[in-house]
Design a protein around this motif. Structure first.
Motif, PDB file in Angstrom:
ATOM      1  N   ASP A   1      60.606 116.506 117.980  1.00 11.03           N
ATOM      2  CA  ASP A   1      60.888 115.558 116.898  1.00 11.03           C
ATOM      3  C   ASP A   1      60.857 116.300 115.573  1.00 11.03           C
ATOM      4  O   ASP A   1      59.885 117.013 115.266  1.00 11.03           O
ATOM      5  N   ILE A   2      61.913 116.141 114.790  1.00 10.90           N
ATOM      6  CA  ILE A   2      61.968 116.784 113.481  1.00 10.90           C
ATOM      7  C   ILE A   2      62.108 115.711 112.406  1.00 10.90           C
ATOM      8  O   ILE A   2      62.699 114.656 112.642  1.00 10.90           O
ATOM      9  N   ILE A   3      61.562 115.997 111.251  1.00 10.29           N
ATOM     10  CA  ILE A   3      61.643 115.084 110.106  1.00 10.29           C
ATOM     11  C   ILE A   3      62.811 115.529 109.231  1.00 10.29           C
ATOM     12  O   ILE A   3      62.821 116.654 108.714  1.00 10.29           O
ATOM     13  N   THR A   4      63.796 114.677 109.116  1.00  5.85           N
ATOM     14  CA  THR A   4      64.995 115.029 108.345  1.00  5.85           C
ATOM     15  C   THR A   4      64.796 114.867 106.848  1.00  5.85           C
ATOM     16  O   THR A   4      65.622 115.342 106.074  1.00  5.85           O
ATOM     17  N   ALA A   5      63.726 114.196 106.441  1.00  8.66           N
ATOM     18  CA  ALA A   5      63.485 114.006 105.004  1.00  8.66           C
ATOM     19  C   ALA A   5      63.055 115.329 104.370  1.00  8.66           C
ATOM     20  O   ALA A   5      62.078 115.938 104.801  1.00  8.66           O
TER      21      ALA A   5
ATOM     22  N   LYS B   1      57.940 119.570 122.737  1.00 10.59           N
ATOM     23  CA  LYS B   1      56.916 119.938 121.754  1.00 10.59           C
ATOM     24  C   LYS B   1      56.362 118.681 121.109  1.00 10.59           C
ATOM     25  O   LYS B   1      57.114 117.881 120.554  1.00 10.59           O
ATOM     26  N   GLU B   2      55.060 118.517 121.202  1.00 10.77           N
ATOM     27  CA  GLU B   2      54.401 117.344 120.650  1.00 10.77           C
ATOM     28  C   GLU B   2      54.089 117.552 119.171  1.00 10.77           C
ATOM     29  O   GLU B   2      54.238 118.648 118.621  1.00 10.77           O
ATOM     30  N   GLU B   3      53.647 116.462 118.516  1.00 11.37           N
ATOM     31  CA  GLU B   3      53.338 116.525 117.084  1.00 11.37           C
ATOM     32  C   GLU B   3      52.150 117.430 116.785  1.00 11.37           C
ATOM     33  O   GLU B   3      52.081 118.036 115.717  1.00 11.37           O
ATOM     34  N   ASP B   4      51.202 117.529 117.721  1.00  9.42           N
ATOM     35  CA  ASP B   4      50.030 118.366 117.497  1.00  9.42           C
ATOM     36  C   ASP B   4      50.286 119.839 117.797  1.00  9.42           C
ATOM     37  O   ASP B   4      49.362 120.656 117.741  1.00  9.42           O
ATOM     38  N   GLY B   5      51.531 120.190 118.144  1.00 11.06           N
ATOM     39  CA  GLY B   5      51.872 121.579 118.424  1.00 11.06           C
ATOM     40  C   GLY B   5      51.808 121.948 119.892  1.00 11.06           C
ATOM     41  O   GLY B   5      52.243 123.051 120.267  1.00 11.06           O
ATOM     42  N   SER B   6      51.263 121.089 120.731  1.00  6.33           N
ATOM     43  CA  SER B   6      51.194 121.384 122.165  1.00  6.33           C
ATOM     44  C   SER B   6      52.574 121.235 122.801  1.00  6.33           C
ATOM     45  O   SER B   6      53.488 120.632 122.239  1.00  6.33           O
TER      46      SER B   6
END
Length: 311
Positions: A258-262, A210-215
């Protein structure tokens, strides 16, 4: 004598009061420095918290999850046989392939196939011929696809057939522009080879990213094992036989993102606690200073009263 004793007691009492006042002042100064130190630590924690939050935003963490399925969407297997010819194609189950009957001779083609011609997406000049075959679906029954190719003769030192995998054979069938679909697949997916004179067993696994843009992008991972084919045909021949098997490795689809842990709420709560401590420390320091000034004024007032009494 009584007057002398009274004068001695009078001088002793102010000195004791002065000593207690001095100790109180020293203790207040020490507390003031302690709270100033705590304020400095709190400011540093605020700076460190904001820096860590920004760093986590810049560098997300890779998360890997697995989803179990009983049926895959049948993948498409595009072969580029060149001069080779497909002799047989069958679906088998539970990793069992029956013995070959008349190898090198045309057999049953029990697979869904589609032939397609399109221009090379990298040169836009060369025409390419592809044989697209529907791949296995039922991973619980260990479904596999067994194919046999035959190459009558070649002037090359090494013989191999190229192939590529794409995620959905049904999407290819439903596509109105199959040539453009294959050009996009060749541009997006990697191609592999299997050699003549061997049985190549390919075990596939599916990875979705899964990309950052949702694709979402799909990638195939492969594990291959190669077994030598013992040609027992009576007459010596110069042709080549190719055998290849496609099977799913396991029933798990791997998803990578990719997930943001913050967590902004955790940071806000921490900052609120730090700022509250800062305000409390500042308020205590303010009261301590006022108290020290008040004690100082009281001490000066008593000193003046003692001096006036002495006078």
């Amino acid at each position: 004598v009584v007057e002398g004793q009274n004068s001695e007691l009078g001088t002793t009492a102010p000195s004791l009061r002065f000593s207690k006042t001095c100790l109180k002042n020293v203790f207040s100064v020490i507390l003031l420095f302690i709270y100033l130190l705590l304020m400095a630590v709190a400011v540093f924690l605020v700076y460190q918290t904001i820096s860590d939050f920004r760093e986590k935003l810049k560098h997300p963490v890779m998360s890997v999850s697995y989803k179990e399925v009983s049926l895959y969407d049948a993948p498409g297997i595009a072969f580029y046989p060149g001069k080779a010819r497909l002799l047989s194609c069958k679906h088998h189950y539970y990793d069992h392939i029956p013995p070959l009957i008349n190898p090198g001779q045309p057999g049953a083609i029990e697979c869904t196939t589609q032939r397609i011609n399109y221009t090379d997406p990298f040169t836009n000049q060369t025409m390419k011929y592809a044989l697209v075959v529907q791949g296995p679906r039922d991973v619980k029954k260990k479904e596999l696809v067994f194919l046999q190719f035959h190459l009558n003769g070649t002037d090359q030192d090494f013989s191999a057939i190229d192939y590529l995998l794409f995620s959905s054979f049904q999407e290819f069938i439903n596509s109105p522009e199959k040539a453009e679909f294959m050009k996009d697949c060749e541009s997006s997916y990697s191609s592999w080879k299997f050699s003549g004179g061997f049985r190549t067993w390919v075990k596939m696994s599916l990875v979705k990213t899964k990309e950052e843009d949702g694709s979402e992008t799909v990638e195939f991972k492969q594990e291959t094992s190669v077994v030598n084919y013992i040609d027992q045909r009576t007459k010596p021949r110069s042709d080549q036989l190719f055998f290849v098997v496609f099977e799913w490795k396991d029933p798990f689809i791997q998803t990578v993102q990719d997930i943001i842990t913050a967590n902004p709420w955790n940071m806000i709560a921490l900052l609120c606690g730090i700022f509250l401590a800062l305000f409390k420390a500042a308020d205590f320091a303010k009261l301590s200073v006022k108290w020290m000034i008040k004690i100082r004024k009281r001490h000066l007032k008593r000193s003046r009263q003692v001096m006036n009494h002495i006078n």
